[in-house]
Enzyme design. Structure first.
Site, PDB file in Angstrom:
ATOM      1  N   LEU A  71      -5.208  -0.017 -12.965  1.00 47.48           N
ATOM      2  CA  LEU A  71      -6.009  -1.192 -12.625  1.00 47.48           C
ATOM      3  C   LEU A  71      -6.069  -1.278 -11.115  1.00 47.48           C
ATOM      4  O   LEU A  71      -5.085  -0.977 -10.430  1.00 47.48           O
ATOM      5  CB  LEU A  71      -5.380  -2.479 -13.167  1.00 47.48           C
ATOM      6  CG  LEU A  71      -5.633  -2.873 -14.612  1.00 47.48           C
ATOM      7  CD1 LEU A  71      -5.026  -4.247 -14.876  1.00 47.48           C
ATOM      8  CD2 LEU A  71      -7.094  -2.876 -14.967  1.00 47.48           C
ATOM      9  N   ASP A  72      -7.216  -1.691 -10.596  1.00 48.42           N
ATOM     10  CA  ASP A  72      -7.347  -1.865  -9.157  1.00 48.42           C
ATOM     11  C   ASP A  72      -6.286  -2.831  -8.640  1.00 48.42           C
ATOM     12  O   ASP A  72      -5.840  -3.741  -9.349  1.00 48.42           O
ATOM     13  CB  ASP A  72      -8.725  -2.430  -8.792  1.00 48.42           C
ATOM     14  CG  ASP A  72      -9.851  -1.491  -9.149  1.00 48.42           C
ATOM     15  OD1 ASP A  72      -9.595  -0.283  -9.290  1.00 48.42           O
ATOM     16  OD2 ASP A  72     -10.990  -1.980  -9.276  1.00 48.42           O
ATOM     17  N   PHE A  73      -5.939  -2.666  -7.390  1.00 48.70           N
ATOM     18  CA  PHE A  73      -4.966  -3.523  -6.711  1.00 48.70           C
ATOM     19  C   PHE A  73      -5.308  -5.006  -6.872  1.00 48.70           C
ATOM     20  O   PHE A  73      -4.437  -5.835  -7.141  1.00 48.70           O
ATOM     21  CB  PHE A  73      -4.926  -3.128  -5.230  1.00 48.70           C
ATOM     22  CG  PHE A  73      -4.100  -4.012  -4.352  1.00 48.70           C
ATOM     23  CD1 PHE A  73      -2.717  -4.053  -4.468  1.00 48.70           C
ATOM     24  CD2 PHE A  73      -4.699  -4.802  -3.376  1.00 48.70           C
ATOM     25  CE1 PHE A  73      -1.947  -4.856  -3.647  1.00 48.70           C
ATOM     26  CE2 PHE A  73      -3.937  -5.607  -2.543  1.00 48.70           C
ATOM     27  CZ  PHE A  73      -2.561  -5.634  -2.682  1.00 48.70           C
TER      28      PHE A  73
END
Length: 246
Positions: A71-73
Site C-alpha cells: 500500500l502506498d505510504f
C-alpha cells in the site's frame, strides 16, 4: 539483547493493528503515512528507521511476516502478510492469478457521467517508464454538491464517494487513473488538485489522502475457507462519512 536502533522518526502517530491472524496468514490495518516495509531510498530508510509494518510486527509481536502486496505510504487500509514460506508461495500465486479481491473507498473531485464504469488506460511502469495494461473498476456510491466555490469558474463544488476494485496492480494505479480521467483523489499531493486538497484540509477539517484499502476477499490457500475482512473505522473516514451523509 541489544537495544533497537533509534531513528529520526521512529514513533508511530497511529500504530498498525492486527485484524486477522491464523498459523499461515496475518492481515494488518496499516495507518496512513506508515510504510509496509523500509523504503528503497537509503536516506529515507535511515529517517524512517523501524517505523514500518514489518518492524512493528517484529518488535511488538515477535512475528516475521512476508508482505504479499503493498500500500502506498499515504494510503491506509488492509495488508496481507504470510507467516511461512508455503503460505507466501501460495498467496503470491493467487496475486498473480488475480484471485485476491481488494476493494477501496475513494473520494474524488467531481461527478462521473457514468456512475459505474471501467478505466482501462495504460500506465507507465515506475521502474522503466514502459506503458503497461492497467484496469480499474469504479462504482459511485454517494455524491455531494457543496455551496463553496473552489474553482472561480463554478459557484459550487462537487465530489463523489467511490468503491473501486483493481483488476491490475500498478504503482499508484487508482491515484493516476483518477487524475487522468479528470477526477483526482482528494488529498493526493502527487496526482491531485491542490485547491481541492486545501479546501478539504482547511475548511472541512478532512486532512489526508481520501483513499482506503477497505475490503479483502479470498479463499485461504491452505485451509480452503473464505476470508472476508473489512478495515476498521478511522477518524478520517468517520469525517468523510459525516460529510457525505449531511
Amino acid at each position: 539483547m541489544q537495544p533497537l536502533p533509534k531513528a529520526l522518526n521512529d514513533k508511530f502517530d497511529v500504530e498498525p493493528s492486527i485484524v486477522y491472524q491464523d498459523q499461515d496468514l496475518l492481515i494488518l490495518m496499516k495507518p496512513s503515512h506508515v510504510y509496509v516495509h523500509p523504503p528503497e531510498d537509503r536516506i529515507a530508510r535511515k529517517t524512517v528507521g523501524r517505523k514500518t509494518c514489518l518492524h512493528w510486527l517484529k518488535d511488538k509481536h515477535q512475528i516475521t511476516g512476508h508482505p504479499i502486496h503493498r500500500l502506498d505510504f499515504a494510503t491506509e487500509g488492509l495488508v496481507i502478510f504470510a507467516l511461512n514460506n508455503k503460505a507466501a508461495s501460495e498467496m503470491n500465486k493467487m496475486m498473480r492469478a488475480h484471485l485476491i479481491h481488494k476493494t477501496y473507498d475513494v473520494v474524488v473531485r467531481g461527478w462521473f457521467k457514468e456512475e459505474h464504469g471501467d478505466i482501462q488506460l495504460p500506465l507507465e511502469l515506475d521502474s522503466t517508464g514502459e506503458l503497461v495494461e492497467a484496469h480499474t473498476v469504479y462504482s459511485t456510491t454517494k455524491k455531494i454538491e457543496l455551496n463553496y466555490s473552489v474553482n472561480p469558474q463554478f459557484p459550487t463544488s462537487r465530489y463523489s464517494l467511490l468503491h473501486v476494485e483493481l483488476k491490475t496492480g500498478r504503482w499508484h494505479q487508482i491515484r493516476r487513473h483518477m487524475n487522468r480521467v479528470a477526477h483526482p483523489i482528494v488529498g493526493d499531493r502527487t496526482h491531485g488538485d491542490s485547491h481541492h486538497n486545501r479546501f478539504f484540509r482547511d475548511e472541512l477539517k478532512i486532512n489526508g489522502l481520501c483513499l482506503k484499502a477497505k475490503k479483502l476477499k479470498f479463499v485461504h490457500p491452505l485451509e480452503n475457507k473464505m476470508i472476508e475482512i473489512e478495515a476498521p473505522r478511522t477518524e478520517l473516514w468517520d469525517r468523510i462519512e459525516q460529510l457525505f451523509n449531511n
